[in-house]
Design a protein around this motif. Structure first.
Motif, PDB file in Angstrom:
ATOM      1  N   ALA A 152       0.861  -1.185   0.000  1.00  0.00           N
ATOM      2  CA  ALA A 152       0.000   0.000   0.000  1.00  0.00           C
ATOM      3  C   ALA A 152       0.893   1.230   0.000  1.00  0.00           C
ATOM      4  O   ALA A 152       1.964   1.219   0.616  1.00  0.00           O
ATOM      5  N   PRO A 153       0.458   2.277  -0.656  1.00  0.00           N
ATOM      6  CA  PRO A 153       1.275   3.500  -0.675  1.00  0.00           C
ATOM      7  C   PRO A 153       1.308   4.170   0.700  1.00  0.00           C
ATOM      8  O   PRO A 153       0.356   4.066   1.482  1.00  0.00           O
ATOM      9  N   GLN A 154       2.393   4.869   0.957  1.00  0.00           N
ATOM     10  CA  GLN A 154       2.545   5.587   2.222  1.00  0.00           C
ATOM     11  C   GLN A 154       1.407   6.587   2.426  1.00  0.00           C
ATOM     12  O   GLN A 154       0.979   6.817   3.554  1.00  0.00           O
ATOM     13  N   GLU A 155       0.875   7.124   1.349  1.00  0.00           N
ATOM     14  CA  GLU A 155      -0.223   8.088   1.499  1.00  0.00           C
ATOM     15  C   GLU A 155      -1.449   7.436   2.136  1.00  0.00           C
ATOM     16  O   GLU A 155      -2.191   8.098   2.865  1.00  0.00           O
ATOM     17  N   ASP A 156      -1.671   6.128   1.901  1.00  0.00           N
ATOM     18  CA  ASP A 156      -2.792   5.446   2.561  1.00  0.00           C
ATOM     19  C   ASP A 156      -2.493   5.214   4.038  1.00  0.00           C
ATOM     20  O   ASP A 156      -3.380   5.354   4.887  1.00  0.00           O
ATOM     21  N   VAL A 157      -1.248   4.865   4.352  1.00  0.00           N
ATOM     22  CA  VAL A 157      -0.857   4.726   5.763  1.00  0.00           C
ATOM     23  C   VAL A 157      -1.083   6.067   6.466  1.00  0.00           C
ATOM     24  O   VAL A 157      -1.706   6.134   7.535  1.00  0.00           O
ATOM     25  N   ASP A 158      -0.598   7.133   5.861  1.00  0.00           N
ATOM     26  CA  ASP A 158      -0.744   8.469   6.446  1.00  0.00           C
ATOM     27  C   ASP A 158      -2.220   8.849   6.587  1.00  0.00           C
ATOM     28  O   ASP A 158      -2.621   9.457   7.592  1.00  0.00           O
ATOM     29  N   ALA A 159      -3.029   8.510   5.596  1.00  0.00           N
ATOM     30  CA  ALA A 159      -4.457   8.834   5.640  1.00  0.00           C
ATOM     31  C   ALA A 159      -5.145   8.077   6.769  1.00  0.00           C
ATOM     32  O   ALA A 159      -6.023   8.630   7.452  1.00  0.00           O
ATOM     33  N   ILE A 160      -4.757   6.837   6.994  1.00  0.00           N
ATOM     34  CA  ILE A 160      -5.363   6.053   8.072  1.00  0.00           C
ATOM     35  C   ILE A 160      -4.950   6.607   9.431  1.00  0.00           C
ATOM     36  O   ILE A 160      -5.776   6.738  10.343  1.00  0.00           O
ATOM     37  N   VAL A 161      -3.685   6.951   9.584  1.00  0.00           N
ATOM     38  CA  VAL A 161      -3.226   7.560  10.840  1.00  0.00           C
ATOM     39  C   VAL A 161      -3.976   8.879  11.071  1.00  0.00           C
ATOM     40  O   VAL A 161      -4.424   9.159  12.193  1.00  0.00           O
ATOM     41  N   ALA A 162      -4.154   9.668  10.034  1.00  0.00           N
ATOM     42  CA  ALA A 162      -4.894  10.934  10.145  1.00  0.00           C
ATOM     43  C   ALA A 162      -6.362  10.671  10.475  1.00  0.00           C
ATOM     44  O   ALA A 162      -6.975  11.413  11.261  1.00  0.00           O
ATOM     45  N   PHE A 163      -6.932   9.627   9.902  1.00  0.00           N
ATOM     46  CA  PHE A 163      -8.317   9.256  10.191  1.00  0.00           C
ATOM     47  C   PHE A 163      -8.491   8.968  11.678  1.00  0.00           C
ATOM     48  O   PHE A 163      -9.413   9.472  12.322  1.00  0.00           O
ATOM     49  N   VAL A 164      -7.585   8.163  12.234  1.00  0.00           N
ATOM     50  CA  VAL A 164      -7.668   7.814  13.656  1.00  0.00           C
ATOM     51  C   VAL A 164      -7.463   9.061  14.520  1.00  0.00           C
ATOM     52  O   VAL A 164      -8.144   9.233  15.536  1.00  0.00           O
ATOM     53  N   ALA A 165      -6.579   9.946  14.111  1.00  0.00           N
ATOM     54  CA  ALA A 165      -6.386  11.207  14.846  1.00  0.00           C
ATOM     55  C   ALA A 165      -7.671  12.033  14.822  1.00  0.00           C
ATOM     56  O   ALA A 165      -8.024  12.680  15.817  1.00  0.00           O
ATOM     57  N   ALA A 166      -8.395  12.008  13.697  1.00  0.00           N
ATOM     58  CA  ALA A 166      -9.660  12.742  13.598  1.00  0.00           C
ATOM     59  C   ALA A 166     -10.719  12.121  14.507  1.00  0.00           C
ATOM     60  O   ALA A 166     -11.543  12.838  15.098  1.00  0.00           O
ATOM     61  N   VAL A 167     -10.712  10.798  14.641  1.00  0.00           N
ATOM     62  CA  VAL A 167     -11.624  10.126  15.574  1.00  0.00           C
ATOM     63  C   VAL A 167     -11.326  10.610  16.990  1.00  0.00           C
ATOM     64  O   VAL A 167     -12.233  10.970  17.749  1.00  0.00           O
ATOM     65  N   GLN A 168     -10.043  10.634  17.352  1.00  0.00           N
ATOM     66  CA  GLN A 168      -9.653  11.109  18.684  1.00  0.00           C
ATOM     67  C   GLN A 168     -10.122  12.553  18.893  1.00  0.00           C
ATOM     68  O   GLN A 168     -10.683  12.887  19.932  1.00  0.00           O
ATOM     69  N   ASP A 169      -9.906  13.400  17.914  1.00  0.00           N
ATOM     70  CA  ASP A 169     -10.295  14.797  18.023  1.00  0.00           C
ATOM     71  C   ASP A 169     -11.809  14.933  18.200  1.00  0.00           C
ATOM     72  O   ASP A 169     -12.280  15.703  19.044  1.00  0.00           O
ATOM     73  N   ALA A 170     -12.580  14.189  17.417  1.00  0.00           N
ATOM     74  CA  ALA A 170     -14.038  14.235  17.534  1.00  0.00           C
ATOM     75  C   ALA A 170     -14.486  13.758  18.911  1.00  0.00           C
ATOM     76  O   ALA A 170     -15.422  14.319  19.501  1.00  0.00           O
ATOM     77  N   GLN A 171     -13.810  12.739  19.436  1.00  0.00           N
ATOM     78  CA  GLN A 171     -14.129  12.249  20.780  1.00  0.00           C
ATOM     79  C   GLN A 171     -13.791  13.310  21.826  1.00  0.00           C
ATOM     80  O   GLN A 171     -14.598  13.597  22.702  1.00  0.00           O
ATOM     81  N   HIS A 172     -12.588  13.878  21.747  1.00  0.00           N
ATOM     82  CA  HIS A 172     -12.161  14.876  22.730  1.00  0.00           C
ATOM     83  C   HIS A 172     -13.088  16.085  22.744  1.00  0.00           C
ATOM     84  O   HIS A 172     -13.394  16.627  23.808  1.00  0.00           O
ATOM     85  N   LYS A 173     -13.518  16.516  21.569  1.00  0.00           N
ATOM     86  CA  LYS A 173     -14.364  17.708  21.465  1.00  0.00           C
ATOM     87  C   LYS A 173     -15.855  17.363  21.545  1.00  0.00           C
ATOM     88  O   LYS A 173     -16.694  18.263  21.470  1.00  0.00           O
ATOM     89  N   ALA A 174     -16.163  16.066  21.684  1.00  0.00           N
ATOM     90  CA  ALA A 174     -17.541  15.590  21.791  1.00  0.00           C
ATOM     91  C   ALA A 174     -18.388  16.078  20.622  1.00  0.00           C
ATOM     92  O   ALA A 174     -19.471  16.647  20.803  1.00  0.00           O
ATOM     93  N   LEU A 175     -17.893  15.839  19.402  1.00  0.00           N
ATOM     94  CA  LEU A 175     -18.563  16.278  18.180  1.00  0.00           C
ATOM     95  C   LEU A 175     -19.156  15.074  17.440  1.00  0.00           C
ATOM     96  O   LEU A 175     -18.471  14.416  16.651  1.00  0.00           O
ATOM     97  N   PRO A 176     -20.414  14.773  17.678  1.00  0.00           N
ATOM     98  CA  PRO A 176     -21.012  13.591  17.055  1.00  0.00           C
ATOM     99  C   PRO A 176     -20.923  13.578  15.528  1.00  0.00           C
ATOM    100  O   PRO A 176     -20.592  12.553  14.938  1.00  0.00           O
ATOM    101  N   GLU A 177     -21.207  14.693  14.887  1.00  0.00           N
ATOM    102  CA  GLU A 177     -21.240  14.693  13.421  1.00  0.00           C
ATOM    103  C   GLU A 177     -19.846  14.462  12.839  1.00  0.00           C
ATOM    104  O   GLU A 177     -19.698  13.775  11.824  1.00  0.00           O
ATOM    105  N   ALA A 178     -18.827  15.025  13.474  1.00  0.00           N
ATOM    106  CA  ALA A 178     -17.453  14.789  13.016  1.00  0.00           C
ATOM    107  C   ALA A 178     -17.100  13.316  13.187  1.00  0.00           C
ATOM    108  O   ALA A 178     -16.482  12.706  12.309  1.00  0.00           O
ATOM    109  N   PHE A 179     -17.498  12.741  14.296  1.00  0.00           N
ATOM    110  CA  PHE A 179     -17.250  11.321  14.542  1.00  0.00           C
ATOM    111  C   PHE A 179     -17.983  10.463  13.513  1.00  0.00           C
ATOM    112  O   PHE A 179     -17.398   9.555  12.917  1.00  0.00           O
TER     113      PHE A 179
END
Length: 172
Positions: free
Chosen positions: A17-44
């Motif tokens: 898999a290209p590194q851009e997909d690895v990076d996108a998945i890591v960024a996706f998980v970071a966005a999940v964390q951010d949505a959880q921390h900020k309690a943003l249902p729609e972002a989650f």
């Protein structure tokens, strides 16, 4: 959260898999964390496919975005002022196909100062009393199965499991 350090790169297995997909998945998980921390249902919820299935850390099975959405809109907003948050670190990505990946996440509870609460279990021979006394300190080990549709990674299936295995828990 002050004492967090940058996470090591995840182990990547499976089909190439290209590194851009690895990076996108890591960024996706970071966005999940951010949505959880900020309690943003729609972002989650933006990270789920319409037909996703999700099993919560307490074993509740949710099927389809409408059901996942109803649950999330009920339970996430009250977490906005919680003194305990969770960090999400991608440990392993298994590319099953170029457009499907199983992602193992290390989920660790932290206080508002960034202190990892699960450190209380480190080196304990029998942490069962600590688990009972401090359930908020128990880490999680989510697995996400992500599918890449139209260039965007989204959850197709996910399972969150609390870590109560003594060897895993005490090794933190």
């Amino acid at each position: 959260m002050s004492n967090r350090t940058s996470a090591p790169a995840p182990t990547v297995l499976g089909v190439p898999a290209p590194q851009e997909d690895v990076d996108a998945i890591v960024a996706f998980v970071a966005a999940v964390q951010d949505a959880q921390h900020k309690a943003l249902p729609e972002a989650f919820l933006g990270g789920f496919r319409e037909d996703a299935i999700w099993t919560t850390a307490h074993g509740k099975r949710l099927t389809g975005l409408p059901e996942i959405g109803a649950f999330t809109r009920k339970v996430l907003p009250p977490q906005a002022d919680s003194p305990v948050k969770a960090t999400y670190t991608v440990d392993l990505i298994l590319f099953i196909r170029p457009d499907v990946a199983a992602v193992k996440i290390r989920q660790r509870p932290v206080d508002l100062d960034g202190v990892f609460l699960d450190e209380i279990f480190r080196g304990q021979e029998d942490p069962s009393e600590l688990i009972a006394a401090h359930p908020e300190a128990v880490p999680g080990t989510p697995t996400y199965v992500l599918a890449k549709d139209d260039g965007v990674w989204r959850v197709a299936a996910a399972q969150n499991t609390p870590v109560i295995d003594v060897e895993s828990l005490t090794a933190v």
